[in-house]
Enzyme design. Structure first.
Site, short mmCIF file in Angstrom:
data_model
loop_
_atom_site.label_atom_id
_atom_site.label_comp_id
_atom_site.label_asym_id
_atom_site.label_seq_id
_atom_site.Cartn_x
_atom_site.Cartn_y
_atom_site.Cartn_z
CG ASP A 158 -1.74 -1.28 1.32
OD1 ASP A 158 -2.22 -1.74 0.28
OD2 ASP A 158 -1.82 -1.83 2.43
CE LYS A 204 3.33 -2.45 -4.39
NZ LYS A 204 2.87 -2.17 -3.02
N GLY A 264 -4.06 -4.76 -4.20
CA GLY A 264 -5.12 -3.85 -4.62
C GLY A 264 -4.46 -2.57 -5.04
CB VAL A 323 -8.13 -6.48 -1.20
CG1 VAL A 323 -8.77 -7.84 -1.34
CG2 VAL A 323 -7.13 -6.25 -2.32
CG LEU A 353 5.95 15.36 1.08
CD1 LEU A 353 6.89 14.58 1.99
CD2 LEU A 353 6.76 16.21 0.12
CG ASP A 354 -0.72 14.67 -0.37
OD1 ASP A 354 0.08 13.74 -0.59
OD2 ASP A 354 -1.96 14.52 -0.44
P1 IMP Z 1 -2.33 -12.95 2.10
O1 IMP Z 1 -1.39 -12.40 1.07
O2 IMP Z 1 -3.78 -12.75 1.77
O3 IMP Z 1 -2.00 -14.38 2.44
O4 IMP Z 1 -2.11 -12.13 3.45
C1 IMP Z 1 -0.91 -12.22 4.18
C2 IMP Z 1 -0.54 -10.88 4.82
O5 IMP Z 1 -0.17 -9.96 3.81
C3 IMP Z 1 -1.68 -10.22 5.59
O6 IMP Z 1 -1.14 -9.52 6.70
C4 IMP Z 1 -2.25 -9.25 4.59
O7 IMP Z 1 -2.91 -8.17 5.20
C5 IMP Z 1 -0.99 -8.79 3.88
N1 IMP Z 1 -1.24 -8.35 2.51
C6 IMP Z 1 -1.49 -9.11 1.43
N2 IMP Z 1 -1.64 -8.35 0.33
C7 IMP Z 1 -1.47 -7.07 0.73
C8 IMP Z 1 -1.47 -5.83 0.04
O8 IMP Z 1 -1.64 -5.74 -1.19
N3 IMP Z 1 -1.23 -4.73 0.81
C9 IMP Z 1 -0.98 -4.80 2.14
N4 IMP Z 1 -0.97 -5.93 2.82
C10 IMP Z 1 -1.20 -7.07 2.12
#
Ligand code: IMP
Length: 443
Positions: free
Chosen positions: A12, A15, A39, A310, A342-343
């Protein structure tokens, strides 16, 4: 020329916006790991696109490839493609035949296992998309690959082997009732049909060969990492991680190009100006010690829109963590960074970063290798002068010098500590709300 985009923190970092921005100079955008747990939000001409599987370059008419390191849920993929088509786009998406397929039983088992861990501190807080169980089957040599969907006999044979094992796991180990996710005939029928669509639309490729041919023809390739360094299965805070390698090494193993190809290009770490985390695990700079911290965290969460793309879950918020970033820069060998949001820090009463950690009386600049030790680290905070709220759209137009002085000091500290240049600064969610410094595709 290749450019690899890597999340430096916990995912997050924004990117998608940079992939989309620099993707203008790429001919192909390739995802090398993860699945629909990612996501990304891309804003184009005021239109917002929320994508979890289709590479964000697809919004800009690029070829989007899901590499062999990805795990693909075809239901999500086709629903996103159909949605983009309805909105007038025509995404060109290719899937590696070696990529693994997320099956309905993987999703079910992901949720069952999280539930089973619920009363312990082993809960990961997964996205529930079946990511872990699919990678488990890949490593266990009982997975279903995209290539298998193209051949109904192979698909049937694989499913007839694996599904009874999943059924036994659900029923005999967890004491639950298996449902249609374990109905072999229904699965053969649905996934054969998916295979037919993949063939008809010419979507399945030998990823390594495909990329080699396109590079030979002079195409620029962007490798788009999902998630972030601290949720990398090897270099993250295990077990609070995802099951793949978002770090730059994954770009080679997850697509079928050599590490030298990735290493000869640029590797850009995407850094958010503060920290957010979805799910469990340590977070030494988390803002949670008192009411004032919580107020600050709420403010940043609201202003930065820090709710899972997501899952919609509110994200935990903290100050920037420099030991984490030093670790990320080393693991992926960053050649540059982009700093986002940064904002969001503008107009605060205080701005701090976790410069180092204190662990058992020692000050350290990098992260310990075990999550338990990491959880014992106390941040050594460094305070910065604050910067005011300004017209960020005007700043994006005028360039780096228009960024308030105190914010420039903050950026320069980051660049000096990591010993890499800053290529771009995000000052708002849209592609045009970015201060351009250097395009990594330029020689
Ligand atoms: P999984 O990838 O669904 O197995 O989740 C494993 C860990 O990675 C959990 O803590 C999720 O919240 C985190 N996670 C998976 N995908 C993302 C993402 O795109 N952004 C942030 N955290 C993620």
């Amino acid at each position: 020329m290749t450019v690899t985009i890597v999340g430096s923190q916990l995912g997050d970092e924004g990117k998608g916006a940079l992939v989309d921005l620099w993707g203008g100079d790429a001919d192909i955008v390739v995802r090398y790991q993860g699945g629909d747990n990612a996501g990304h939000t891309v804003v184009e001409d005021g239109e917002e696109y929320k994508l979890s599987l289709v590479p964000s370059g697809a919004v800009r008419d690029k070829v989007g490839v899901l590499g062999n390191g990805c795990v693909i849920n075809p239901r999500t993929l086709f629903s996103e493609i159909d949605d983009l088509r309805e909105r007038g786009l025509d995404p060109d998406v290719r899937l590696a035949k070696r990529a693994h397929v997320i099956m309905p039983y993987h999703r079910r088992l992901d949720n069952i296992e999280e539930e089973a861990k619920a009363d312990s501190d082993l809960t990961v807080g997964t996205t529930g998309r079946g990511i872990g169980p699919t990678y488990e089957d890949k490593a266990g040599r009982r997975g279903i690959r995209v290539g298998d969907l193209l051949d109904p006999d192979v698909l049937r044979q694989r499913l007839e082997y694996v599904v009874p094992k999943k059924k036994a796991l659900i029923e005999d180990v967890y004491g639950l009732e298996a449902g249609e996710e374990c109905d072999v005939e229904a699965l053969v029928e649905e996934y054969t049909e998916i295979g037919r669509r993949l063939r008809e639309d010419d979507m399945a490729v030998n990823c390594g060969d495909f990329l080699a041919e396109r590079r030979e023809a002079g195409d620029n390739v962007m490798f788009e990492g999902a998630q972030g360094t601290l949720i990398d299965i090897d270099h993250g805070s295990y077990p609070y991680v995802t099951s793949s390698n978002p770090t730059a090494g994954g770009a080679a193993t997850g697509t079928g190009v050599g590490p030298t190809v990735v290493g000869q290009g640029e590797v850009v770490g995407i850094v958010k100006s503060y920290l957010s985390r979805v799910g469990e695990g340590p977070m030494p700079t988390e803002l949670k010690d008192d009411a004032r911290d919580e107020e600050l965290a709420d403010f940043i969460r609201e202003k930065g829109g820090e709710f899972g793309t997501v899952t919609g879950r509110p994200r935990r918020i903290g100050w920037l963590d420099m030991p984490m970033l030093r670790h990320a820069a080393r693991v992926s060998g960053f050649t540059g960074i982009a700093v986002n949001h940064l904002d969001v820090l503008a107009g605060l009463d205080e701005v701090k970063v976790g410069h180092a950690y204190e662990l058992e009386g020692d000050e350290r600049l990098t992260m310990p290798a075990t999550t338990e030790r990491w959880g014992e680290c106390e941040p050594v905070l460094k305070e910065f002068d604050t910067w005011p709220e300004v017209d960020w759209a005007a700043v994006a137009e005028e360039g780096y010098e228009a960024i308030p002085d105190a914010a420039q000091d903050y950026l320069e500290y980051l660049s000096d500590e990591l010993d890499v240049p800053i290529y771009a600064v995000g000052v708002g969610p849209g592609r045009e709300q970015t201060v351009h410094i250097e395009n990594p595709f330029d020689d």
